[in-house]
Every structure is written in structure tokens, then in C-alpha cells.
Design an enzyme around this catalytic site. Structure first.
Site, short mmCIF file in Angstrom:
data_model
loop_
_atom_site.label_atom_id
_atom_site.label_comp_id
_atom_site.label_asym_id
_atom_site.label_seq_id
_atom_site.Cartn_x
_atom_site.Cartn_y
_atom_site.Cartn_z
N THR A 1 -7.86 -5.05 -9.68
CA THR A 1 -8.27 -5.80 -8.50
C THR A 1 -7.19 -6.77 -8.01
OG1 THR A 1 -9.90 -7.45 -7.72
CG2 THR A 1 -9.36 -7.47 -10.04
N TYR A 42 -14.10 -13.42 -12.96
CA TYR A 42 -13.95 -11.98 -12.76
C TYR A 42 -12.47 -11.60 -12.80
CZ TYR A 42 -13.66 -7.57 -10.19
OH TYR A 42 -13.37 -6.29 -9.81
N LYS A 46 -10.55 -9.07 -15.50
CA LYS A 46 -9.79 -7.88 -15.13
C LYS A 46 -8.34 -7.97 -15.59
CE LYS A 46 -11.09 -4.84 -12.90
NZ LYS A 46 -11.69 -3.53 -13.28
#
Length: 282
Positions: free
Chosen positions: A96, A120, A124
Site C-alpha cells: 500500500t 495499518y 503493511k
């Protein structure tokens, strides 16, 4: 045989369209909260290539569930990568733009310093680090603003809200490249096949739709094609606070992907038309 982690997510469902003979593992068969179970599935199936299309994607909830998000997005891909390295199978993993802090106004290159600003993004980034440390052939594909006819995404949210309201306030100071799940699936397949032939193409790549837009302009494009046509009012991120901070600059430089695999940047407007057709809105 191609082994795919994920079955119901946006990218997994698009992969099923282009890979009807692949083996797709559901959560019941390979739960990413059990990293060693995921590694065991790879050792059992012994595929020629693995695609990881599963992830913890609840960005705001991750602020309260960071350990779980880190297990699913960090430890599980790392365990997959170690198992892939053992059997010599390339791993293609989707990451991402959230690994960056969103500063500046130029597109991020794959080798730019990472600095995630939310849980988040940190989870990742942990997955990326673990995959590289495993030492096997791999491609990490960082992407942004994923949309499709499936699941929850910005396009479907706009269509729903546009039918309910005459005016929508949409963030205009976050810019990035909307990317269709179908485009991601196509690139995953191309990259996977290339890695099987040329493991030296291992690396981190960026994949995002072009041209870059704001969320507000993306919304206008959706309504211009599908209707209804509510007024879209530009607002700053500060007017729409969320538990997890969002990067203002999500632009991604796709040059490395183009050079390594001869893949052009996807046209999100053409892909949006395809999604709207799938939804019966064109």
C-alpha cells in the site's frame, strides 16, 4: 499450480476471473491470523507461484487492533515468504501507499524512505520487511485507492450516498491514483509469470491508476458517468476527522514497474467504466 491467499476480497475475486484454474484458499483453509498455518499450506500444496491477495484492510479499526493487523499484514506474509523461499516459489504480495507519510507533492518511488502514519501502514510495512528478509524471489506491489464492483470501496459508497443526498462533502486535499482491482489482478498475473522465468526481477514496485486526482474529483468522475449528480463540495481532511490519519500525497511513481515488466499505468477512467457496467450503472 498457482496458489492464491484470499477468496472474497476485491483483488481475489478479480484474480478468479483471470485464473480459473488457480487454487484459492479461503480464511477457513488459511487464516492469516495463524502465520504458521499459512506457511504450512504452501508446503502442502507446493505451488509454482503464490499470490497473496488477503489482508487486514480496516484502516480505522487497526488503530485499536494493531497487534492483530500486524499479525495478518506483517507476520503472515513473512511466514509465506519463508515457505516460498524453501520451495523456490516466487511470491507476489500486494502492499500500500500507506507505508509513506504522505508529505510533499511528487509521486513516491519504490526506494523512497518509508514512514507510515497509522497502524495499518505500520502493519503493511512489517509485511514488506519480512518478505524481503526471507530472501526468496518476490514482488511487492504497492497500490492505492482500490475499487471494484465487489466489497466495500469508494465507488460503491459514492453511488449509495449520491442516491440519498443532494450534496456531498468530499476530501480534496488527499491526492492519489485510483486503481481497479481488475488492473491489480492483471498485473499480479504478469509479474508472477515473469518472476517464474526471471527471479532476478525480484523487488518492490508501484502500481496505481492514472491520472492522479483528489477524492473529490474522483467522486465527480463517478457521478458524471453513472449519476445521480449531487453537488460535490471540496473540504480539507481536517473537516472529516478519522481515527487513522490518511496521507495527503498518495501519488505513486510506476516507472520501475514499467521498466521491469513493460506494463503501462492503468487508466482508472476506463476501468471505472468497466466497474460501472458490472454494477449495471452504464
Amino acid at each position: 499450480m498457482i496458489l492464491v491467499f484470499g477468496q472474497t476480497g476485491q483483488v481475489a475475486r478479480e484474480l478468479a476471473r483471470v485464473l480459473p484454474d488457480a487454487r484459492f484458499l479461503s480464511r477457513a483453509e488459511a487464516d492469516l491470523s495463524d502465520p504458521q498455518g499459512c506457511a504450512a499450506a504452501i508446503r502442502t500444496h507446493r505451488p509454482r507461484v503464490v499470490l497473496n491477495a488477503a489482508a487486514y484492510t480496516a484502516v480505522d479499526r487497526a488503530e485499536d487492533e494493531e497487534p492483530l493487523a500486524t499479525t495478518i499484514n506483517g507476520a503472515a506474509p513473512a511466514a509465506m515468504a519463508r515457505a516460498c523461499a524453501e520451495i523456490g516459489a516466487p511470491l507476489v504480495h500486494i502492499s500500500t501507499d500507506y507505508v509513506f507519510d504522505g508529505s510533499g507533492d511528487r509521486p513516491w518511488s519504490p526506494d523512497d524512505p518509508t514512514c507510515p502514519i497509522n497502524a495499518y501502514g505500520r502493519s503493511k510495512l512489517a509485511g514488506e520487511t519480512g518478505i524481503r528478509a526471507a530472501g526468496g524471489p518476490h514482488a511487492i506491489l504497492r497500490t492505492s485507492w482500490v475499487f471494484s464492483a465487489h466489497g466495500n470501496n469508494f465507488v460503491k459508497t459514492m453511488l449509495r450516498l449520491g442516491a440519498e443526498r443532494d450534496r456531498l462533502s468530499i476530501v480534496a486535499d488527499q491526492l492519489g491514483g485510483p486503481t481497479s482491482a481488475a488492473a491489480i489482478a492483471r498485473v499480479c498475473l504478469t509479474v508472477a509469470e515473469a518472476l517464474c522465468q526471471s527471479p532476478d526481477r525480484t523487488g518492490t514496485y508501484h502500481l496505481s491508476g492514472g491520472p492522479d486526482v483528489s477524492w473529490a474529483d474522483f467522486a465527480r468522475a463517478i457521478f458524471a458517468r453513472a449519476g445521480p449528480t449531487p453537488e460535490v463540495a471540496d473540504i480539507p481532511s481536517s473537516a472529516y476527522p478519522t481515527p487513522a490519519a490518511r496521507p495527503h500525497n498518495s501519488r505513486l511513481d510506476n516507472t520501475a514497474l514499467t521498466r521491469a515488466f513493460n506494463l503501462g499505468r492503468p487508466d482508472w477512467q476506463a476501468d471505472l467504466d468497466e466497474v460501472l457496467r458490472d454494477l449495471g450503472r452504464l
